[in-house]
Design a protein around this motif. Structure first.
Motif, mmCIF file in Angstrom:
data_model
loop_
_atom_site.group_PDB
_atom_site.id
_atom_site.type_symbol
_atom_site.label_atom_id
_atom_site.label_comp_id
_atom_site.label_asym_id
_atom_site.label_seq_id
_atom_site.Cartn_x
_atom_site.Cartn_y
_atom_site.Cartn_z
ATOM 1 N N ASP A 1 0.808 -1.225 0.000
ATOM 2 C CA ASP A 1 0.000 0.000 0.000
ATOM 3 C C ASP A 1 0.838 1.271 0.000
ATOM 4 O O ASP A 1 0.397 2.305 -0.503
ATOM 5 C CB ASP A 1 -0.917 0.022 1.230
ATOM 6 C CG ASP A 1 -2.043 -0.984 1.134
ATOM 7 O OD1 ASP A 1 -2.427 -1.334 0.008
ATOM 8 O OD2 ASP A 1 -2.536 -1.430 2.183
ATOM 9 N N HIS B 1 -9.272 -8.242 -8.855
ATOM 10 C CA HIS B 1 -10.629 -8.258 -9.401
ATOM 11 C C HIS B 1 -10.514 -8.222 -10.915
ATOM 12 O O HIS B 1 -9.593 -7.631 -11.480
ATOM 13 C CB HIS B 1 -11.423 -7.057 -8.889
ATOM 14 C CG HIS B 1 -12.710 -6.865 -9.605
ATOM 15 N ND1 HIS B 1 -13.671 -7.852 -9.695
ATOM 16 C CD2 HIS B 1 -13.187 -5.799 -10.315
ATOM 17 C CE1 HIS B 1 -14.689 -7.403 -10.403
ATOM 18 N NE2 HIS B 1 -14.422 -6.171 -10.791
ATOM 19 N N GLY C 1 -16.137 -1.619 -7.130
ATOM 20 C CA GLY C 1 -16.545 -1.955 -5.770
ATOM 21 C C GLY C 1 -16.213 -3.390 -5.403
ATOM 22 O O GLY C 1 -15.998 -3.705 -4.222
ATOM 23 N N THR D 1 -12.698 -3.461 -3.862
ATOM 24 C CA THR D 1 -12.662 -3.055 -2.458
ATOM 25 C C THR D 1 -13.315 -4.119 -1.578
ATOM 26 O O THR D 1 -12.923 -4.301 -0.423
ATOM 27 C CB THR D 1 -13.352 -1.694 -2.267
ATOM 28 O OG1 THR D 1 -14.700 -1.759 -2.745
ATOM 29 C CG2 THR D 1 -12.633 -0.606 -3.042
ATOM 30 N N GLU D 2 -14.283 -4.846 -2.130
ATOM 31 C CA GLU D 2 -14.906 -5.942 -1.387
ATOM 32 C C GLU D 2 -13.882 -7.045 -1.097
ATOM 33 O O GLU D 2 -13.871 -7.633 -0.006
ATOM 34 C CB GLU D 2 -16.079 -6.500 -2.193
ATOM 35 C CG GLU D 2 -16.942 -7.495 -1.439
ATOM 36 C CD GLU D 2 -18.127 -7.963 -2.270
ATOM 37 O OE1 GLU D 2 -19.125 -8.405 -1.685
ATOM 38 O OE2 GLU D 2 -18.047 -7.896 -3.516
ATOM 39 N N LYS E 1 -10.712 -6.610 -0.618
ATOM 40 C CA LYS E 1 -9.843 -6.147 0.467
ATOM 41 C C LYS E 1 -10.538 -6.257 1.816
ATOM 42 O O LYS E 1 -9.904 -6.586 2.833
ATOM 43 C CB LYS E 1 -9.394 -4.700 0.198
ATOM 44 C CG LYS E 1 -8.333 -4.203 1.166
ATOM 45 C CD LYS E 1 -7.061 -5.028 1.070
ATOM 46 C CE LYS E 1 -5.956 -4.483 1.956
ATOM 47 N NZ LYS E 1 -4.737 -5.333 1.910
ATOM 48 N N GLU E 2 -11.822 -5.965 1.850
ATOM 49 C CA GLU E 2 -12.571 -6.049 3.106
ATOM 50 C C GLU E 2 -12.633 -7.492 3.612
ATOM 51 O O GLU E 2 -12.519 -7.733 4.813
ATOM 52 C CB GLU E 2 -13.987 -5.509 2.889
ATOM 53 C CG GLU E 2 -14.038 -4.005 2.637
ATOM 54 C CD GLU E 2 -15.392 -3.548 2.150
ATOM 55 O OE1 GLU E 2 -16.297 -4.418 2.025
ATOM 56 O OE2 GLU E 2 -15.564 -2.354 1.861
ATOM 57 N N ALA F 1 -9.058 2.367 -10.064
ATOM 58 C CA ALA F 1 -8.683 1.339 -9.092
ATOM 59 C C ALA F 1 -7.507 1.798 -8.248
ATOM 60 O O ALA F 1 -7.464 1.555 -7.038
ATOM 61 C CB ALA F 1 -8.333 0.044 -9.827
ATOM 62 N N LEU G 1 -8.574 3.919 -5.511
ATOM 63 C CA LEU G 1 -9.290 3.178 -4.475
ATOM 64 C C LEU G 1 -8.384 2.237 -3.694
ATOM 65 O O LEU G 1 -8.850 1.505 -2.827
ATOM 66 C CB LEU G 1 -10.442 2.386 -5.097
ATOM 67 C CG LEU G 1 -11.614 3.216 -5.646
ATOM 68 C CD1 LEU G 1 -12.606 2.321 -6.368
ATOM 69 C CD2 LEU G 1 -12.300 3.977 -4.518
ATOM 70 N N GLY G 2 -7.104 2.233 -4.024
ATOM 71 C CA GLY G 2 -6.164 1.447 -3.234
ATOM 72 C C GLY G 2 -5.528 0.266 -3.917
ATOM 73 O O GLY G 2 -4.822 -0.510 -3.271
ATOM 74 N N ARG H 1 -3.817 9.265 -2.465
ATOM 75 C CA ARG H 1 -4.833 8.597 -1.662
ATOM 76 C C ARG H 1 -4.421 8.553 -0.190
ATOM 77 O O ARG H 1 -3.296 8.811 0.177
ATOM 78 C CB ARG H 1 -5.093 7.189 -2.200
ATOM 79 C CG ARG H 1 -3.965 6.207 -2.015
ATOM 80 C CD ARG H 1 -4.201 4.948 -2.841
ATOM 81 N NE ARG H 1 -3.217 3.925 -2.535
ATOM 82 C CZ ARG H 1 -2.828 2.997 -3.393
ATOM 83 N NH1 ARG H 1 -3.337 2.982 -4.614
ATOM 84 N NH2 ARG H 1 -1.939 2.093 -3.034
#
Length: 347
Positions: free
Chosen positions: A13, A178, A193, A196-197, A199-200, A222, A225-226, A268
């Motif tokens: 990151d 993804h 999305g 990010t899902e 990563k969660e 992307a 968003l990380g 970010r």
């Protein structure tokens, strides 16, 4: 913080996203063309070039001769048969890539292809979306003990979770990409999305996007968003034939993606609040409490004799305004003067 390292290239990151130039089968089975594409990717700033390893007889059965992909007019068997490099060609290609100072990656589509790559001494493995739920192959590859980048297109969280369990069980660092396996992918099917899902649900995974759109926008989104890994097909010339050319990037697009993704990584994160660098702006942009007419010693401050004006270098900010109302002043204050701490008397 999830991270992995591939041949000395650290991905996490806190660093710029790794952009993988996937030459894949864009070389059409020609080693010379593959080398030309490697040189083009290097000139554009790539660190990693990725190919596909196809050992046809171990990858597909005869029924594959009747399956025609949505982005082609011949069967998948015929496409891969025409584009497959021999083991000797892959060895020579890997040597050439490394002579250029780049990292060689390839996606094995069978157990035999994985074994071939292991014999070649690859630093890591990329597993394609079609193999995300091929749990025996995932385990076979993970058993080599090297980092794995797993594309997750066409699979839901339960299938991804099973592959992740295999990777965790083997103790290998891994990334989840993804992906939408539509060539090219329309905007409404990109679904950032879902990245990010991932990563969660899998916080120990490096996450990213394997993109099949026709531009850099999805990858840049992307990155914002990380995403730590961005993968796009690559060609040295968009006029070349091949089923993946339409969703490939050329050298200019690759160069722009690398630069743009690195900038977005720096943008970010963070938190709300005044930065040290903003103080010089805040000094003139913020407001201080000032008098709107002369105020005599002992007089109380009211809405009729004080207000807030720029600059913000006074002792009392706009946030202090309400709290000053009703307070007496200790000395005479002229009109249009910023209130100072010594101006305020005891209640």
């Amino acid at each position: 913080m999830a991270e992995l390292t591939i041949a000395g290239c650290r991905v996490a990151d806190d660093g710029p996203p790794l952009v993988i130039a996937e030459i894949g089968i864009n070389h059409g089975g020609d080693l010379g063309t593959a080398k030309e594409m490697v040189l083009a990717a290097k000139a554009a700033g790539a660190e990693i070039v990725k190919f596909q390893s196809h050992v046809i007889e171990d990858e597909m059965c005869a029924a594959a001769r009747d399956v025609i992909p949505g982005n082609a007019d011949i069967s998948i068997y015929e496409i891969m048969e025409a584009c497959a490099l021999t083991e000797d060609e892959e060895r020579r290609l890997k040597d050439f890539v490394e002579e250029q100072g780049l990292i060689f990656l390839s996606t094995p589509f069978s157990r035999a292809a994985a074994d071939r790559l292991e014999a070649l001494g690859v630093a890591a493995y990329k597993i394609g979306s079609g193999e995300c739920n091929n749990f025996p192959l995932v385990d076979h590859i993970a058993a080599f003990g090297k980092p794995v980048i797993l594309s997750t297109g066409m699979n839901g969280l339960p299938e991804v979770a099973k592959s992740v369990s295999i990777l965790r069980g083997r103790g290998v660092p891994f990334a989840l990409l993804h992906c939408t396996n539509v060539y090219p992918t329309p905007p409404d099917l990109v679904r950032l999305g879902a990245m990010t899902e991932l990563k969660e649900h899998f916080p120990d995974a490096v996450v990213g996007l394997s993109d099949h759109t026709t531009g850099n926008l999805a990858c840049l989104g992307a990155a914002a968003l990380g995403a730590c890994i961005l993968e796009r097909h690559f060609t040295d010339d968009m006029a070349r034939p091949g089923p993946d050319i339409v969703c490939s990037m050329d050298p200019l697009a690759l160069k722009e993606l690398i630069a743009g993704a690195a900038l977005l990584q720096r943008m970010r994160g963070g938190a709300k609040g005044l930065t040290d660098e903003e103080v010089v702006t805040a000094n003139f942009a913020f407001a201080s409490v000032v008098t709107t007419r002369p105020v005599a010693a002992g007089e109380r401050l009211t809405r009729d004799n004080i207000w807030v004006k720029r600059p913000g270098t006074g002792d009392f900010s706009a946030d202090d305004y309400e709290g000053l109302l009703g307070r007496p002043v200790a000395r005479d204050i002229p009109r249009d003067a910023m209130l100072r701490a010594g101006d305020i008397g005891e209640v």
